[in-house]
Design an enzyme around this catalytic site. Structure first.
Site, PDB file in Angstrom:
ATOM      1  N   THR A   7      -7.037  -5.520 -30.585  1.00  0.00           N
ATOM      2  CA  THR A   7      -7.817  -6.558 -30.267  1.00  0.00           C
ATOM      3  C   THR A   7      -8.261  -7.283 -31.445  1.00  0.00           C
ATOM      4  OG1 THR A   7      -9.753  -7.301 -29.090  1.00  0.00           O
ATOM      5  CG2 THR A   7      -9.857  -5.093 -30.153  1.00  0.00           C
ATOM      6  N   SER A   8      -8.784  -8.533 -31.410  1.00  0.00           N
ATOM      7  CA  SER A   8      -9.256  -9.263 -32.855  1.00  0.00           C
ATOM      8  C   SER A   8     -10.728  -9.250 -32.357  1.00  0.00           C
ATOM      9  CB  SER A   8      -8.837 -10.619 -32.683  1.00  0.00           C
ATOM     10  OG  SER A   8      -8.902 -11.340 -31.582  1.00  0.00           O
ATOM     11  N   ASN A   9     -11.310  -8.660 -31.190  1.00  0.00           N
ATOM     12  CA  ASN A   9     -12.590  -8.738 -31.004  1.00  0.00           C
ATOM     13  C   ASN A   9     -13.478  -7.455 -31.343  1.00  0.00           C
ATOM     14  OD1 ASN A   9     -15.103  -8.855 -29.472  1.00  0.00           O
ATOM     15  ND2 ASN A   9     -14.081  -9.747 -27.789  1.00  0.00           N
ATOM     16  N   PRO A  10     -14.381  -7.396 -32.351  1.00  0.00           N
ATOM     17  CA  PRO A  10     -14.972  -6.295 -32.841  1.00  0.00           C
ATOM     18  C   PRO A  10     -15.998  -5.831 -31.568  1.00  0.00           C
ATOM     19  CG  PRO A  10     -15.509  -8.259 -34.109  1.00  0.00           C
ATOM     20  CD  PRO A  10     -14.520  -8.803 -33.221  1.00  0.00           C
ATOM     21  N   GLY A  11     -16.428  -6.679 -30.811  1.00  0.00           N
ATOM     22  CA  GLY A  11     -17.494  -6.184 -29.939  1.00  0.00           C
ATOM     23  C   GLY A  11     -16.915  -5.449 -28.961  1.00  0.00           C
ATOM     24  N   GLU A  36      -0.267 -13.771 -25.195  1.00  0.00           N
ATOM     25  CA  GLU A  36      -1.137 -13.972 -23.807  1.00  0.00           C
ATOM     26  C   GLU A  36      -0.565 -14.953 -22.805  1.00  0.00           C
ATOM     27  OE1 GLU A  36      -5.352 -13.178 -24.201  1.00  0.00           O
ATOM     28  OE2 GLU A  36      -4.903 -12.235 -26.235  1.00  0.00           O
ATOM     29  N   ASP A  65      -7.626  -7.265 -21.129  1.00  0.00           N
ATOM     30  CA  ASP A  65      -7.862  -8.969 -20.934  1.00  0.00           C
ATOM     31  C   ASP A  65      -9.343  -8.981 -20.006  1.00  0.00           C
ATOM     32  OD1 ASP A  65      -6.969 -11.120 -21.609  1.00  0.00           O
ATOM     33  OD2 ASP A  65      -6.564 -11.528 -19.453  1.00  0.00           O
ATOM     34  N   SER A  66     -10.156  -9.590 -20.389  1.00  0.00           N
ATOM     35  CA  SER A  66     -11.478  -9.752 -19.324  1.00  0.00           C
ATOM     36  C   SER A  66     -11.688 -11.199 -19.038  1.00  0.00           C
ATOM     37  CB  SER A  66     -12.394  -9.115 -20.293  1.00  0.00           C
ATOM     38  OG  SER A  66     -12.272  -7.765 -20.764  1.00  0.00           O
ATOM     39  N   PHE A 140     -21.586  -9.351 -27.173  1.00  0.00           N
ATOM     40  CA  PHE A 140     -21.002 -10.650 -27.561  1.00  0.00           C
ATOM     41  C   PHE A 140     -20.442 -11.576 -26.459  1.00  0.00           C
ATOM     42  CE2 PHE A 140     -16.890  -9.548 -25.727  1.00  0.00           C
ATOM     43  CZ  PHE A 140     -16.897  -8.164 -25.699  1.00  0.00           C
TER      44      PHE A 140
HETATM   45  P1  IMP Z   1     -10.551 -11.846 -23.497  1.00  0.00           P
HETATM   46  O1  IMP Z   1      -9.501 -12.646 -23.294  1.00  0.00           O
HETATM   47  O2  IMP Z   1     -10.266 -10.643 -23.020  1.00  0.00           O
HETATM   48  O3  IMP Z   1     -10.897 -11.607 -25.017  1.00  0.00           O
HETATM   49  O4  IMP Z   1     -11.995 -12.358 -23.082  1.00  0.00           O
HETATM   50  C1  IMP Z   1     -12.151 -13.505 -22.747  1.00  0.00           C
HETATM   51  C2  IMP Z   1     -13.496 -13.959 -23.004  1.00  0.00           C
HETATM   52  O5  IMP Z   1     -14.602 -13.291 -22.179  1.00  0.00           O
HETATM   53  C3  IMP Z   1     -13.709 -13.837 -24.449  1.00  0.00           C
HETATM   54  O6  IMP Z   1     -14.609 -15.147 -25.000  1.00  0.00           O
HETATM   55  C4  IMP Z   1     -14.718 -12.916 -24.598  1.00  0.00           C
HETATM   56  O7  IMP Z   1     -15.695 -13.103 -25.354  1.00  0.00           O
HETATM   57  C5  IMP Z   1     -15.398 -12.938 -23.081  1.00  0.00           C
HETATM   58  N1  IMP Z   1     -15.863 -11.478 -22.632  1.00  0.00           N
HETATM   59  C6  IMP Z   1     -14.852 -10.446 -22.412  1.00  0.00           C
HETATM   60  N2  IMP Z   1     -15.527  -9.431 -22.312  1.00  0.00           N
HETATM   61  C7  IMP Z   1     -16.724  -9.649 -22.145  1.00  0.00           C
HETATM   62  C8  IMP Z   1     -17.965  -8.809 -22.236  1.00  0.00           C
HETATM   63  O8  IMP Z   1     -17.851  -7.405 -21.911  1.00  0.00           O
HETATM   64  N3  IMP Z   1     -19.179  -9.450 -22.506  1.00  0.00           N
HETATM   65  C9  IMP Z   1     -19.381 -10.886 -22.846  1.00  0.00           C
HETATM   66  N4  IMP Z   1     -18.213 -11.786 -22.904  1.00  0.00           N
HETATM   67  C10 IMP Z   1     -16.809 -10.947 -22.590  1.00  0.00           C
END
Ligand code: IMP
Length: 183
Positions: A7-11, A36, A65-66, A140
Protein backbone atom coordinates in the site's frame (compact mmCIF):
# COMPACT_ATOMS: atom_id res chain seq x y z
CA UNK A 1 4.74 -15.78 9.12
CA UNK A 2 5.64 -12.45 7.45
CA UNK A 3 3.18 -10.74 5.10
CA UNK A 4 4.06 -7.86 2.79
CA UNK A 5 1.60 -4.99 3.24
CA UNK A 6 1.38 -3.53 -0.26
CA UNK A 7 0.00 0.00 0.00
CA UNK A 8 1.04 3.62 -0.33
CA UNK A 9 -1.04 4.53 2.75
CA UNK A 10 1.04 4.73 5.98
CA UNK A 11 -2.19 4.88 8.04
CA UNK A 12 -3.22 1.44 6.79
CA UNK A 13 0.29 0.08 7.50
CA UNK A 14 0.06 1.24 11.12
CA UNK A 15 -3.29 -0.49 11.57
CA UNK A 16 -2.17 -3.76 9.95
CA UNK A 17 1.03 -3.79 11.99
CA UNK A 18 -0.91 -3.44 15.23
CA UNK A 19 -3.76 -5.80 14.30
CA UNK A 20 -1.64 -8.61 12.84
CA UNK A 21 1.08 -8.51 15.50
CA UNK A 22 -1.54 -9.40 18.11
CA UNK A 23 -2.03 -12.66 16.16
CA UNK A 24 1.73 -13.29 15.91
CA UNK A 25 1.87 -12.34 12.20
CA UNK A 26 4.81 -10.16 11.18
CA UNK A 27 4.56 -7.47 8.48
CA UNK A 28 6.81 -5.74 6.02
CA UNK A 29 5.69 -2.52 4.30
CA UNK A 30 6.23 -2.57 0.54
CA UNK A 31 5.16 0.02 -2.03
CA UNK A 32 4.41 -1.63 -5.38
CA UNK A 33 1.93 0.06 -7.72
CA UNK A 34 -0.75 -2.21 -9.20
CA UNK A 35 -3.82 -1.68 -11.41
CA UNK A 36 -6.96 -0.55 -9.57
CA UNK A 37 -9.90 -1.12 -11.90
CA UNK A 38 -13.02 1.10 -11.69
CA UNK A 39 -15.92 -1.08 -10.56
CA UNK A 40 -18.70 -0.82 -8.00
CA UNK A 41 -17.38 -3.88 -6.12
CA UNK A 42 -14.41 -3.64 -3.71
CA UNK A 43 -13.75 -7.40 -3.98
CA UNK A 44 -13.35 -7.12 -7.77
CA UNK A 45 -10.76 -4.35 -7.34
CA UNK A 46 -8.86 -6.54 -4.88
CA UNK A 47 -9.15 -9.72 -6.99
CA UNK A 48 -7.77 -7.89 -10.01
CA UNK A 49 -4.96 -6.30 -7.96
CA UNK A 50 -3.98 -9.72 -6.64
CA UNK A 51 -3.80 -11.16 -10.18
CA UNK A 52 -1.55 -8.25 -11.29
CA UNK A 53 0.83 -8.70 -8.36
CA UNK A 54 1.01 -12.49 -8.71
CA UNK A 55 1.71 -12.22 -12.43
CA UNK A 56 4.62 -9.93 -11.50
CA UNK A 57 5.97 -12.77 -9.34
CA UNK A 58 4.98 -11.26 -5.98
CA UNK A 59 3.70 -13.55 -3.23
CA UNK A 60 2.81 -13.60 0.49
CA UNK A 61 1.14 -10.21 0.59
CA UNK A 62 -1.91 -8.25 1.68
CA UNK A 63 -3.68 -5.58 -0.34
CA UNK A 64 -6.62 -3.51 0.87
CA UNK A 65 -9.38 -1.60 -0.89
CA UNK A 66 -11.69 0.37 1.36
CA UNK A 67 -14.50 2.88 1.15
CA UNK A 68 -17.01 4.96 3.10
CA UNK A 69 -20.67 4.42 2.13
CA UNK A 70 -23.12 7.13 3.26
CA UNK A 71 -26.78 6.06 3.21
CA UNK A 72 -28.36 9.48 2.62
CA UNK A 73 -25.99 10.02 -0.33
CA UNK A 74 -27.01 6.66 -1.89
CA UNK A 75 -23.71 5.06 -0.90
CA UNK A 76 -21.49 7.92 -2.09
CA UNK A 77 -18.47 8.19 -1.96
CA UNK A 78 -18.20 4.35 -1.80
CA UNK A 79 -15.85 3.06 -4.48
CA UNK A 80 -15.02 6.70 -5.32
CA UNK A 81 -13.77 7.39 -1.77
CA UNK A 82 -10.16 8.15 -2.70
CA UNK A 83 -11.26 10.52 -5.47
CA UNK A 84 -13.85 12.24 -3.26
CA UNK A 85 -11.35 12.78 -0.46
CA UNK A 86 -8.90 14.39 -2.91
CA UNK A 87 -11.55 16.44 -4.71
CA UNK A 88 -13.77 17.74 -1.89
CA UNK A 89 -12.20 16.47 1.36
CA UNK A 90 -13.99 15.90 4.65
CA UNK A 91 -15.27 19.48 4.62
CA UNK A 92 -16.92 18.86 1.23
CA UNK A 93 -18.62 15.69 2.52
CA UNK A 94 -19.91 17.60 5.55
CA UNK A 95 -21.21 20.34 3.24
CA UNK A 96 -23.12 17.76 1.18
CA UNK A 97 -24.75 16.68 4.45
CA UNK A 98 -25.69 20.14 5.71
CA UNK A 99 -29.21 19.92 7.19
CA UNK A 100 -29.32 16.13 6.61
CA UNK A 101 -30.62 14.36 9.73
CA UNK A 102 -30.20 10.78 8.48
CA UNK A 103 -26.43 10.37 9.03
CA UNK A 104 -25.88 6.60 8.99
CA UNK A 105 -22.89 5.31 7.07
CA UNK A 106 -20.63 2.31 6.92
CA UNK A 107 -16.99 1.73 6.26
CA UNK A 108 -15.99 -1.35 4.27
CA UNK A 109 -12.56 -2.90 3.94
CA UNK A 110 -11.73 -5.67 1.50
CA UNK A 111 -8.48 -7.53 2.16
CA UNK A 112 -6.82 -9.72 -0.46
CA UNK A 113 -4.19 -12.00 1.00
CA UNK A 114 -1.88 -14.32 -0.90
CA UNK A 115 -0.06 -16.81 1.29
CA UNK A 116 1.69 -20.09 0.48
CA UNK A 117 0.20 -20.06 -3.04
CA UNK A 118 -3.37 -19.61 -1.75
CA UNK A 119 -5.65 -16.60 -2.14
CA UNK A 120 -8.03 -15.35 0.55
CA UNK A 121 -10.46 -12.42 0.10
CA UNK A 122 -12.46 -11.11 3.08
CA UNK A 123 -14.74 -8.11 3.58
CA UNK A 124 -15.01 -6.31 6.94
CA UNK A 125 -17.61 -3.70 7.78
CA UNK A 126 -18.23 -1.10 10.47
CA UNK A 127 -21.56 0.70 10.87
CA UNK A 128 -21.67 4.22 12.28
CA UNK A 129 -22.62 7.80 11.56
CA UNK A 130 -21.19 10.91 9.92
CA UNK A 131 -20.54 13.52 12.59
CA UNK A 132 -21.66 17.14 12.13
CA UNK A 133 -18.08 18.43 12.31
CA UNK A 134 -14.53 17.07 12.09
CA UNK A 135 -12.93 15.92 15.34
CA UNK A 136 -9.56 14.44 16.31
CA UNK A 137 -6.07 14.18 14.92
CA UNK A 138 -5.40 10.40 14.93
CA UNK A 139 -5.86 8.13 11.94
CA UNK A 140 -6.27 9.24 8.34
CA UNK A 141 -8.75 9.89 5.54
CA UNK A 142 -12.37 10.10 6.69
CA UNK A 143 -11.55 9.24 10.33
CA UNK A 144 -12.33 12.78 11.66
CA UNK A 145 -15.94 12.63 10.38
CA UNK A 146 -16.88 8.98 11.10
CA UNK A 147 -17.99 7.65 14.47
CA UNK A 148 -18.92 4.10 15.36
CA UNK A 149 -20.38 4.92 18.79
CA UNK A 150 -21.99 8.23 17.80
CA UNK A 151 -19.74 10.15 20.20
CA UNK A 152 -16.04 9.95 19.34
CA UNK A 153 -14.70 10.02 15.80
CA UNK A 154 -12.22 7.37 14.61
CA UNK A 155 -9.64 10.20 14.74
CA UNK A 156 -10.22 10.61 18.48
CA UNK A 157 -9.37 7.03 19.45
CA UNK A 158 -5.99 5.27 19.47
CA UNK A 159 -5.18 2.75 16.75
CA UNK A 160 -5.57 -0.19 19.17
CA UNK A 161 -9.14 0.88 19.91
CA UNK A 162 -9.97 1.62 16.25
CA UNK A 163 -8.78 -1.89 15.31
CA UNK A 164 -11.15 -3.45 17.86
CA UNK A 165 -14.24 -2.01 16.13
CA UNK A 166 -13.25 -0.89 12.64
CA UNK A 167 -13.96 -2.35 9.19
CA UNK A 168 -10.24 -3.12 8.86
CA UNK A 169 -10.03 -4.74 12.29
CA UNK A 170 -13.11 -6.86 11.46
CA UNK A 171 -11.58 -7.84 8.11
CA UNK A 172 -8.33 -8.84 9.83
CA UNK A 173 -10.26 -11.08 12.26
CA UNK A 174 -12.02 -12.77 9.30
CA UNK A 175 -8.65 -13.20 7.60
CA UNK A 176 -7.11 -14.76 10.71
CA UNK A 177 -10.08 -17.21 10.91
CA UNK A 178 -9.32 -18.27 7.31
CA UNK A 179 -5.56 -18.53 7.96
CA UNK A 180 -6.26 -20.79 10.95
CA UNK A 181 -8.15 -23.19 8.65
CA UNK A 182 -5.06 -23.48 6.44
CA UNK A 183 -2.21 -23.52 8.98
P1 IMP B 1 -8.42 3.09 -0.67
O1 IMP B 1 -8.82 3.20 -2.12
O2 IMP B 1 -8.64 1.75 -0.11
O3 IMP B 1 -7.02 3.57 -0.39
O4 IMP B 1 -9.34 4.03 0.19
C1 IMP B 1 -10.23 4.94 -0.36
C2 IMP B 1 -10.24 6.19 0.48
O5 IMP B 1 -10.85 5.88 1.73
C3 IMP B 1 -8.87 6.75 0.75
O6 IMP B 1 -8.90 8.14 0.52
C4 IMP B 1 -8.61 6.46 2.20
O7 IMP B 1 -7.91 7.50 2.84
C5 IMP B 1 -10.02 6.33 2.78
N1 IMP B 1 -10.02 5.32 3.83
C6 IMP B 1 -9.77 3.99 3.69
N2 IMP B 1 -9.78 3.40 4.88
C7 IMP B 1 -10.03 4.35 5.79
C8 IMP B 1 -10.12 4.35 7.21
O8 IMP B 1 -9.94 3.34 7.89
N3 IMP B 1 -10.38 5.53 7.77
C9 IMP B 1 -10.56 6.69 7.07
N4 IMP B 1 -10.47 6.75 5.75
C10 IMP B 1 -10.20 5.59 5.11
Amino acid sequence: MILKIITSNPGKVREYREALSSFGIGTEHVRIPYDEIQTSDLTEVVGNGMRCLKSAGISDFIIDDSGLFIDSLNGFPGVFSAYALKAIGNSGILKLMDNVNERSADFRCCIGCNIDGKDIIVLGRCDGIILKKEAGTEGFGFDPIFSQDGRRSFAEIPVTEKNKISHRGNAVRLLVDELRKIF
